[in-house]
Design a protein around this motif. Structure first.
Motif, mmCIF file in Angstrom:
data_model
loop_
_atom_site.group_PDB
_atom_site.id
_atom_site.type_symbol
_atom_site.label_atom_id
_atom_site.label_comp_id
_atom_site.label_asym_id
_atom_site.label_seq_id
_atom_site.Cartn_x
_atom_site.Cartn_y
_atom_site.Cartn_z
ATOM 1 N N MET A 112 0.820 -1.216 0.000
ATOM 2 C CA MET A 112 0.000 0.000 0.000
ATOM 3 C C MET A 112 0.854 1.267 0.000
ATOM 4 O O MET A 112 0.329 2.369 -0.132
ATOM 5 C CB MET A 112 -0.935 -0.011 1.226
ATOM 6 N N ARG A 113 2.168 1.109 0.142
ATOM 7 C CA ARG A 113 3.040 2.302 0.137
ATOM 8 C C ARG A 113 3.068 2.937 -1.247
ATOM 9 O O ARG A 113 2.939 2.273 -2.267
ATOM 10 C CB ARG A 113 4.457 1.896 0.552
ATOM 11 N N GLU A 114 3.260 4.242 -1.243
ATOM 12 C CA GLU A 114 3.291 5.000 -2.498
ATOM 13 C C GLU A 114 4.340 4.470 -3.469
ATOM 14 O O GLU A 114 4.137 4.442 -4.675
ATOM 15 C CB GLU A 114 3.598 6.482 -2.196
ATOM 16 N N ASP A 115 5.491 4.064 -2.922
ATOM 17 C CA ASP A 115 6.601 3.671 -3.791
ATOM 18 C C ASP A 115 6.679 2.152 -3.985
ATOM 19 O O ASP A 115 7.702 1.626 -4.392
ATOM 20 C CB ASP A 115 7.921 4.190 -3.194
ATOM 21 N N ALA A 116 5.604 1.445 -3.681
ATOM 22 C CA ALA A 116 5.631 -0.020 -3.785
ATOM 23 C C ALA A 116 5.729 -0.460 -5.247
ATOM 24 O O ALA A 116 5.181 0.203 -6.135
ATOM 25 C CB ALA A 116 4.371 -0.600 -3.154
ATOM 26 N N PRO A 117 6.402 -1.577 -5.492
ATOM 27 C CA PRO A 117 6.354 -2.153 -6.843
ATOM 28 C C PRO A 117 4.902 -2.467 -7.199
ATOM 29 O O PRO A 117 4.144 -2.920 -6.349
ATOM 30 C CB PRO A 117 7.154 -3.456 -6.696
ATOM 31 N N ILE A 118 4.535 -2.188 -8.438
ATOM 32 C CA ILE A 118 3.142 -2.378 -8.861
ATOM 33 C C ILE A 118 3.004 -3.720 -9.583
ATOM 34 O O ILE A 118 3.778 -4.042 -10.483
ATOM 35 C CB ILE A 118 2.726 -1.225 -9.806
ATOM 36 N N LEU A 119 2.022 -4.516 -9.166
ATOM 37 C CA LEU A 119 1.829 -5.827 -9.801
ATOM 38 C C LEU A 119 1.108 -5.713 -11.144
ATOM 39 O O LEU A 119 1.502 -6.322 -12.118
ATOM 40 C CB LEU A 119 1.028 -6.756 -8.877
ATOM 41 N N HIS A 120 0.020 -4.956 -11.147
ATOM 42 C CA HIS A 120 -0.800 -4.863 -12.363
ATOM 43 C C HIS A 120 -0.810 -3.408 -12.832
ATOM 44 O O HIS A 120 -1.335 -2.537 -12.129
ATOM 45 C CB HIS A 120 -2.241 -5.308 -12.091
ATOM 46 N N GLU A 121 -0.251 -3.165 -14.001
ATOM 47 C CA GLU A 121 -0.111 -1.781 -14.473
ATOM 48 C C GLU A 121 -1.467 -1.133 -14.772
ATOM 49 O O GLU A 121 -1.546 0.074 -14.959
ATOM 50 C CB GLU A 121 0.793 -1.709 -15.716
ATOM 51 N N ASP A 122 -2.531 -1.928 -14.843
ATOM 52 C CA ASP A 122 -3.844 -1.350 -15.148
ATOM 53 C C ASP A 122 -4.796 -1.391 -13.952
ATOM 54 O O ASP A 122 -5.987 -1.153 -14.092
ATOM 55 C CB ASP A 122 -4.474 -2.081 -16.334
#
Lengths: 749, 89, 158
Positions: free
Chosen positions: A147-157
């Protein structure tokens, strides 16, 4: 109100499939053997988060004995859509992506490619020869981190949805919901005692002993036949048809005997893979998962991060509550946080409540249901806080619960008022149980209690009953039998027909042979398929009355049916006597039942636990354990007790030992049954049961499902017992020896 | 008239009201009437002619298996609640 | 890959020979070659006990034994527990006590428990729990299994 008397319900007959299961004759998924059958193996990702740059299958395909190698590219890639799986709508792309990874892998163990070969060893060897080039990405493993702002994103959409509204910003939070009742902020200001605590629970697995399996034959005429262990043959049919993009009519699923599920055998993993391998090879293909694949590649239940705050006045009346629940969905959205939010304060009557829930994707296996999914996590938090409040008030923890117990008419935080429920009766049964007042002596020992709630699911079920000339009947149903439901369903038909349950032959059939039936899950099988059997039996009785009327030349409405005998005036004829005459009075009698019950009627459960904590090692021994649950009407009490004992044992394992122990780069470090430590016979005492019966108005016999609520209270009951034994409040699951020792040391300092 | 309980996240659309009255003999009709009073509300609950994924409707405390088609009585309480799925995902 | 090996053994009282690859476990040989699928696979690494069989009367997990090790041995599987058409008292007790739910672990438990009762006609609850700690059941919480073994033991003593 008088209690109805039954001749079959409430008895304990031997289950119809019993002899097959104690002699090794029952056919489970892995036992399916077809002529010319090939064996499949699945290659899985070694990385928790990576982009797939290239897959080279040449070497694997060249290995002698290999007949086919497939990847996601071999499957139809039509546009995404929402599919209704009979039990909740899901985007097809998530299911498809989880079956074989598309573009990215999202957890270690994510399926990437599959092989079919002449035997399992060659298939496994060939899978190892598939070369995959990955671009490894940073991974994120817990809800707070994701939930952190700088977290790696799993799903770009993926954007956060708040009841139909998208946030417009890419995030790992798939859903945020909020329930508001009254005004909790204002009410907290009026409270005399307020306790707020934060809790974390680890990812745990359902731990069924039988690994997933699927055997498929893609016939030359385009028909696909799948044999597998599943909780829902119609789910497998519909999902397989969607993924393969073929009409449902062409897919037939035969559910074999199933070696446990607990929610984990609802999702579809290898069935479409086996089918596609069969299409490529023209031969039947069997795919079996290893135990490691089960842990790393199938859905566990979410880990969670929760804050619960409750306020009471000085008499103990609960006046305000807040909860913030963040559950880990795993790789694809769908953590069970919705039900968690609806269950977190479900046991209590509180006028001012605010509940926030977050469905958070992380780089762990896509989660699945596990026995009252979402409720156990939440109850661990709530029931620990309630215990602490009781202590601060100097009140008996059962009295505090009883005083605030939800009842008919209580408005839940998510809005609706309860219909007839049994929270008060369960708490009273706990209070009055000899275990609760038994002396508990000796050092380092303590007793804890907790209660819990689960909604139960209704969903459709179908059933037909054919009458044989000797007065026996054949009952056809579509609910996989995981724990004796053939018998609990047959008993309901027998009760209506006034015959012995041994005169009913229940058979679980394939998807071509019975009407749509929802999953064996949500504690619904004895409730809903039992309801369908009841309706089918009533239909039989209606038709049989017409036959009697014809024979006796009276109106059908003048014919009575009671205790297995038809009568009109002085005349009487037994069910068996009439059955013999069916051929000469109009032919076969086939009754049908198809139901879609409005509401299952939830079930409450309580647990009383005595523990001893070893102050040197932190090991917790469970000395005595009692499970109390409302069954509405216990159709087969032995199997009701069995559900309560089994749910308790799973709750104890969840509480004390079980967890996905993760490396920082997202690998599960304990993916074997040696290191993922489920309770053995040596770890548990006998588990006492106390069945409460408060009839469910939504079922003709008053049945409430009993499969799930029993897992909800044990972790909190044990945490509260540990507090009394060792003086430490545990806010993290599992409460393993090291965690207990850390808490003891922290308190000492 | 039936009373509709407005989920917390939709209360900005009803000026903060948590309960509103709306006419309608089915859930579908009721939502249409709500939409007339509070534009934008329907879209939050309904997508492509059916309740959105994860949304269920409870009439008089019981979750309906038929959603928008469910009948609503003149004294009914209507709630939009989180759908409980046994986890078919 | 070396060729197949002929193994001469006795299974459930009958002289049986089969040909297997040296790398195949006894579990694979029983299930895939001899079609004795009553012995179940739960983990394939010796931790769940679902594949428990008796070798010369001793319980072991068939997944951790090679097929070739069965040479000259006497193997008992779940298919050999009943006495003709009559269930063994353990099997009967499991049914009467509802000691199974899904049933996948049941063959392993019954074979294991038979080995216990062959050695000890009157085991205590603690003895039973210790002996059966090699077998995992996820459905029952073991309560009814322990009771079924106690009941069968009493039956067999009578």
């Amino acid at each position: 109100m008088s209690t109805p008397t039954y001749s079959v319900l409430g008895t304990r007959p031997i289950r119809h499939d019993g002899a097959d299961k104690v002699t090794g004759r029952a056919i489970y998924g892995a036992d399916v053997h077809l002529t010319g059958m090939l064996h499949g193996a699945v290659l899985r990702s070694p990385h928790a988060h990576a982009r797939i740059l290239r897959i080279d299958t040449v070497k694997a395909a060249a290995l002698p004995g290999v007949k086919a190698v497939i990847t996601a590219a071999d499957f139809p890639q039509g546009p995404d859509r929402i599919v209704d799986l009979g039990e909740g709508d899901t985007p097809l792309s998530y299911i498809r992506g989880n079956v074989l990874a598309i573009g990215k892998v999202l957890y270690r163990g994510h399926a990437v490619a599959a092989v079919a070969a002449t035997n399992a060893h060659i298939a496994e060897q060939a899978a190892g020869l598939i070369q995959v080039e990955y671009e490894v990405l940073p991974c994120v493993l817990t809800a707070p981190d994701a939930m952190r702002e700088d977290a790696p994103i799993l799903h770009e959409d993926l954007e956060t949805t708040e009841l139909g509204k998208k946030s417009g910003k890419v995030s790992n939070v798939a859903v945020h919901f909020r329930h508001v009742l009254g005004n909790s902020e204002e009410a907290f200001a009026q409270a005399d005692v307020v306790v707020e605590r934060t809790f974390d629970t680890a990812t745990v697995h359902q731990g069924y002993i039988e690994p997933h399996n699927a055997t498929a034959l893609w016939n030359e005429d385009g028909r696909i036949h799948v044999w597998c262990s599943t909780q829902g043959s119609f789910v497998v049919r519909d999902v397989t048809a969607c993924i393969l993009d073929v009409p449902v009519q062409r897919v037939r699923v035969t559910p074999t005997e199933i070696g446990g599920g607990f929610g984990g055998k609802i999702p579809v993993y290898i069935e479409p893979v086996a089918a596609m391998l069969s299409k490529k090879t023209g031969r039947p293909v069997k795919v079996l998962m290893s135990r490691r694949e089960v842990f790393e590649g199938t859905g566990p239940t979410p880990g969670s991060h929760m804050t619960v705050k409750m306020g009471v006045d000085k008499t103990g009346r609960m006046i305000a509550a807040q909860a913030s629940l963040a559950y880990e969905a795993g790789a694809y959205p769908g953590a069970m946080v919705g039900p968690g939010g609806m269950c977190v304060f479900a046991s209590y009557n509180i006028a001012n409540v605010t509940i926030d829930g977050y469905d958070v994707v992380v780089n762990k296996p896509s989660t699945a249901a596990y026995r009252a999914p979402g409720a156990t996590n939440a109850a661990f938090a709530t029931e620990t806080v309630v215990d602490e409040i009781a202590e601060k008030l100097g009140m008996d923890p059962m009295e505090l619960r009883l005083m605030n117990a939800a009842k008919e008419g209580t408005r839940r935080a998510d809005g609706p008022k309860y219909r007839r429920i049994c929270c008060v009766e369960v708490i009273e049964a706990m209070k009055n149980h000899p275990h609760y007042s038994a002396p508990l002596e000796g050092p380092n020992r303590g007793r804890g209690v907790a209660v819990g709630f689960w909604f139960n699911a209704a969903l459709p079920s179908s059933c037909t009953i054919s009458v044989n000339a000797d007065g026996s009947v054949n009952l056809v149903e579509g609910s996989t039998d995981i724990g004796g439901t053939r018998t609990s369903i047959a008993m309901q038909a027998a009760e209506v027909l006034g015959i012995a349950v041994e005169r009913v032959n229940p058979t679980v059939v394939d998807t071509d042979s019975v009407g749509f039936t929802g999953v064996t899950g949500g504690s619904r099988t004895t409730f809903a398929t039992g309801y369908a059997a009841y309706e089918a039996a009533q239909d039989v009785v209606r038709q049989m009355k017409e036959r009697v009327a014809k024979i006796w030349e009276v109106e059908a409405s003048a014919v009575n049916f009671e205790k297995g005998a038809f009568s009109a005036g002085e005349k009487s004829m037994t069910f068996a006597e009439l059955s013999e005459k069916l051929g000469s009075t109009g032919g076969p009698v086939v009754g049908r039942g198809a139901v879609n019950p409005r509401s299952a009627g939830g079930s409450f459960s309580g647990a009383i636990a005595d523990v001893e904590v070893d102050p040197e090692t932190g090991r917790v021994s469970v000395l005595r354990f009692t499970s109390i649950q409302d069954a509405g009407k216990a159709i087969h009490p032995s199997y009701v007790e069995g559900q309560m004992q089994g749910g308790s044992a799973q709750g104890i394992g969840w509480a004390l030992n079980e967890e996905y122990y993760m490396s920082p780069d997202g690998g599960m470090m304990n993916s074997s049954l040696l290191d993922y430590r489920m309770p053995t016979a040596l770890d548990l005492p006998m588990i006492d049961t106390c069945i409460v019966e408060v009839a469910n108005p939504n079922h003709p016999f008053g049945v409430r499902g009993v499969g799930e609520a029993n897992i909800v209270p044990p972790p909190a009951a044990l945490a509260n017992a540990i507090y009394r034994a060792a003086g430490v409040r545990m806010n993290r699951l599992p409460m393993k020896p090291s965690a207990i020792m850390e808490a003891i040391w922290a308190k000492g300092n | 008239m039936p009373v509709v309980f407005i989920p917390a996240l939709l209360r900005p659309l009803t000026g903060g009201a948590s309960q509103v009255e709306a006419a309608g003999e089915t859930v579908r009709a009721l939502i249409d009437n709500l939409e007339a009073q509070y534009p934008g509300l329907r879209e939050r609950l309904v997508d492509q002619g059916r309740l959105r994924p994860n949304v269920s409707v409870a009439v008089d405390g019981e979750v309906s298996p038929i959603g928008l088609l469910e009948s609503v009585g003149p004294e009914s309480e209507v709630h939009f609640v989180h759908a409980i799925s046994g986890g078919s995902r | 890959m070396p060729g197949k090996v002929l193994v001469n053994t006795t299974i459930n009282g009958e002289a049986t020979d089969f040909r297997c690859e040296p790398r195949q476990s006894l579990l694979e040989c029983l299930r895939d070659i001899l079609q004795l699928t009553g012995t179940k696979e739960g983990c394939n690494d010796g931790n769940c006990g679902a594949c428990t069989v008796l070798m010369d009367g001793r319980p072991l997990t068939a997944c951790l034994v090679l097929g070739v090790e069965a040479e000259g041995r006497n193997i008992t599987t779940i298919e050999g527990i009943a006495r003709g058409s009559k269930l063994h008292p353990l099997q009967q007790a499991f049914l009467e006590e509802a000691a199974l739910q899904c049933g996948i672990c049941t063959p392993g438990f019954i074979v294991s428990a038979k080995a216990l009762l062959d050695r000890d006609k009157n085991p205590s609850e603690a003895d039973i729990r210790l002996w059966l700690a090699n077998n995992l059941c996820r459905c029952t919480g073991y309560d009814k299994i322990v009771r079924a073994v106690q009941k069968a033991a009493a039956e067999m003593r009578a």
